[in-house]
Design a protein around this motif. Structure first.
Motif, mmCIF file in Angstrom:
data_model
loop_
_atom_site.group_PDB
_atom_site.id
_atom_site.type_symbol
_atom_site.label_atom_id
_atom_site.label_comp_id
_atom_site.label_asym_id
_atom_site.label_seq_id
_atom_site.Cartn_x
_atom_site.Cartn_y
_atom_site.Cartn_z
ATOM 1 N N ALA A 103 0.849 -1.385 -0.119
ATOM 2 C CA ALA A 103 0.413 0.060 0.247
ATOM 3 C C ALA A 103 0.783 1.747 0.489
ATOM 4 O O ALA A 103 2.115 1.116 1.139
ATOM 5 C CB ALA A 103 -0.468 -0.013 1.164
ATOM 6 N N HIS A 104 0.665 2.410 -1.151
ATOM 7 C CA HIS A 104 1.162 3.376 -0.418
ATOM 8 C C HIS A 104 0.304 4.609 -0.598
ATOM 9 O O HIS A 104 -0.983 4.395 -1.179
ATOM 10 C CB HIS A 104 1.567 3.688 -2.486
ATOM 11 N N ASP A 105 0.566 5.425 0.428
ATOM 12 C CA ASP A 105 0.018 7.027 0.371
ATOM 13 C C ASP A 105 -1.740 6.596 0.572
ATOM 14 O O ASP A 105 -1.452 6.050 1.826
ATOM 15 C CB ASP A 105 0.020 7.735 -1.378
ATOM 16 N N MET A 106 -2.394 7.319 0.160
ATOM 17 C CA MET A 106 -3.630 6.885 0.961
ATOM 18 C C MET A 106 -4.627 5.271 1.143
ATOM 19 O O MET A 106 -5.102 5.302 2.103
ATOM 20 C CB MET A 106 -4.335 8.062 -0.413
ATOM 21 N N GLY A 107 -3.272 4.215 -0.196
ATOM 22 C CA GLY A 107 -3.868 3.191 0.598
ATOM 23 C C GLY A 107 -3.306 2.799 1.752
ATOM 24 O O GLY A 107 -3.934 2.050 1.818
ATOM 25 N N THR A 108 -2.251 3.251 2.208
ATOM 26 C CA THR A 108 -1.777 2.665 3.393
ATOM 27 C C THR A 108 -3.201 2.905 4.599
ATOM 28 O O THR A 108 -3.023 1.589 5.272
ATOM 29 C CB THR A 108 -0.586 3.691 3.968
ATOM 30 N N SER A 109 -3.537 3.914 4.312
ATOM 31 C CA SER A 109 -5.050 4.038 5.309
ATOM 32 C C SER A 109 -5.886 2.630 5.294
ATOM 33 O O SER A 109 -6.409 2.799 6.129
ATOM 34 C CB SER A 109 -5.896 5.170 5.768
ATOM 35 N N VAL A 110 -6.207 2.488 3.472
ATOM 36 C CA VAL A 110 -7.072 1.580 3.708
ATOM 37 C C VAL A 110 -6.784 0.600 4.431
ATOM 38 O O VAL A 110 -7.271 -0.491 4.860
ATOM 39 C CB VAL A 110 -7.195 1.565 2.132
ATOM 40 N N ALA A 111 -5.543 0.436 4.331
ATOM 41 C CA ALA A 111 -4.486 -1.170 5.031
ATOM 42 C C ALA A 111 -5.003 -1.163 5.811
ATOM 43 O O ALA A 111 -4.946 -2.106 6.449
ATOM 44 C CB ALA A 111 -3.078 -1.486 4.006
ATOM 45 N N THR A 112 -4.821 0.112 7.107
ATOM 46 C CA THR A 112 -4.869 0.014 8.297
ATOM 47 C C THR A 112 -6.423 -0.443 8.967
ATOM 48 O O THR A 112 -6.742 -1.014 9.776
ATOM 49 C CB THR A 112 -4.056 1.395 9.164
ATOM 50 N N GLU A 113 -7.137 -0.010 8.043
ATOM 51 C CA GLU A 113 -8.209 -0.269 8.681
ATOM 52 C C GLU A 113 -8.806 -1.722 8.200
ATOM 53 O O GLU A 113 -8.962 -2.625 9.008
ATOM 54 C CB GLU A 113 -9.680 0.389 7.498
ATOM 55 N N LEU A 114 -8.162 -2.102 7.394
ATOM 56 C CA LEU A 114 -8.160 -3.425 7.040
ATOM 57 C C LEU A 114 -7.748 -5.061 7.388
ATOM 58 O O LEU A 114 -8.275 -5.779 8.515
ATOM 59 C CB LEU A 114 -7.550 -4.544 5.021
ATOM 60 N N ILE A 115 -6.115 -4.098 8.056
ATOM 61 C CA ILE A 115 -6.025 -4.812 9.649
ATOM 62 C C ILE A 115 -6.680 -4.676 10.858
ATOM 63 O O ILE A 115 -6.427 -6.005 11.560
ATOM 64 C CB ILE A 115 -4.450 -3.958 9.730
ATOM 65 N N ALA A 116 -7.275 -3.550 11.243
ATOM 66 C CA ALA A 116 -7.837 -3.487 12.136
ATOM 67 C C ALA A 116 -9.710 -4.223 12.402
ATOM 68 O O ALA A 116 -9.533 -4.755 13.305
ATOM 69 C CB ALA A 116 -8.350 -1.442 12.074
ATOM 70 N N ARG A 117 -9.861 -4.791 10.691
ATOM 71 C CA ARG A 117 -11.189 -5.185 10.604
ATOM 72 C C ARG A 117 -10.158 -6.910 11.130
ATOM 73 O O ARG A 117 -11.072 -7.317 11.442
ATOM 74 C CB ARG A 117 -11.352 -5.097 9.323
ATOM 75 N N ASP A 118 -9.072 -6.788 10.680
ATOM 76 C CA ASP A 118 -8.353 -8.410 10.776
ATOM 77 C C ASP A 118 -8.809 -8.739 12.484
ATOM 78 O O ASP A 118 -8.871 -9.736 12.871
ATOM 79 C CB ASP A 118 -7.445 -8.791 10.037
ATOM 80 N N ILE A 119 -7.834 -7.461 13.248
ATOM 81 C CA ILE A 119 -8.193 -7.668 14.206
ATOM 82 C C ILE A 119 -9.603 -7.499 15.216
ATOM 83 O O ILE A 119 -9.687 -8.662 16.075
ATOM 84 C CB ILE A 119 -6.871 -6.682 15.161
ATOM 85 N N ASP A 120 -10.265 -7.636 14.513
ATOM 86 C CA ASP A 120 -11.729 -6.848 15.522
ATOM 87 C C ASP A 120 -11.978 -8.724 15.042
ATOM 88 O O ASP A 120 -13.671 -9.160 15.270
ATOM 89 C CB ASP A 120 -12.470 -6.274 14.600
#
Length: 290
Positions: A103-120
């Protein structure tokens, strides 16, 4: 459209999602699928010289809603959460096994949301590994360009109405390092993709993700800190926006994370030196081969 953009478009397809019709391009290969997430204000075209350097791995990339060759509805509330939803939807329809994210730039925040969902425990796909590159994940440590500040403020709609190719080219060029300046060909391609379907007129709507980075900082910074799977950072050190101060903040959140610094490269390291960026990605994604 410039010929290089037309060639990229010809190799992809338009996919209907709940959010709208998005441009998707992918290729079969070995191992977990590499899903490449682009940034603002560009598109999956940024990865055109990277996907062939992933050591034969399967890969998939999309233009987020509002970007590149995807639909650009207006009015619309563009959101990182919706972008994450579309990634899940497209991955579910196009891959059968696990994925890794680059993930690059704005995509890094999309990635962190996907990570957060994985944690959830709510993520609908199997996410094995993530690499974040030159994104202002910790926004208070970033150095936003004046035009970004204007677009996210009350004068944003007026600034979007005044957007034109010379202004875009001047501002975009400032994201590149002195050693690898923006070329005329790259500028023309990036403008064509931004202006496709009059996307340059909604630039103020697309910057809403910056405010989301503030309101969801605890969730997304916590995801970087707490995720129990491999997460690495691949960073152009001459980035004037997502500076090394951002990288230092990420290192503080996750001290054990592997880091590869791309010395002297700017905000778009994948465009400035595709081989160096791809080599770093292969290392951090644990991809064998060249």
């Amino acid at each position: 459209m410039p010929s290089e953009v037309e060639e990229w478009r010809a190799g992809g397809r338009q996919v209907r999602t709940r959010a709208g019709t998005l441009f998707v391009r992918s290729a079969a290969g070995a191992g977990p699928t590499v899903v490449l997430l682009h940034g603002y204000p560009s598109s999956s075209f940024d990865f055109r010289d990277i996907v062939g350097r992933l050591g034969g791995r399967a890969w998939l990339t999309i233009d987020f809603l509002g970007f590149g060759l995807s639909d650009k509805p207006r009015p619309h509330r563009y959101s990182l959460f919706e972008h994450a939803d579309t990634v899940e939807e497209i991955v579910a329809a196009n891959t059968a096994g696990p994925i890794v994210l680059l993930a690059h730039d704005m995509g890094t925040s999309v990635a962190t949301e996907l990570i957060a969902r994985d944690i959830d425990g709510t993520l609908t796909c199997a996410l094995d590994r993530v690499v974040l590159s030159n994104g202002s994940v910790i926004l208070e440590k970033a150095s936003l360009r004046p035009i970004q500040q204007i677009l996210r403020g009350p004068l944003g709609p007026a600034a979007a109405r005044l957007a034109n190719r010379p202004v875009f080219t001047r501002e975009f060029a400032r994201l590149f390092s002195a050693r690898h300046p923006l070329t005329k060909e790259e500028a023309a391609a990036q403008w064509a993709l931004l202006a496709h379907a009059r996307g340059h007129r909604i630039a103020h709507l697309l910057t809403a993700y910056l405010d989301e980075r503030v309101t969801n900082a605890a969730r997304w910074h916590g995801a970087v800190r707490d995720w129990d799977k491999p997460l690495g950072f691949l960073w152009g050190t001459a980035d004037p926006v997502a500076t090394v101060a951002v990288l230092d903040g990420l290192r503080a959140l996750r001290p054990a994370a592997p880091v590869l610094e791309l010395a002297g490269l700017g905000h778009y390291p994948q465009l400035e030196d595709a081989e160096a960026f791809a080599a770093g990605a292969r290392t951090l994604l644990a991809i064998d081969g060249s």
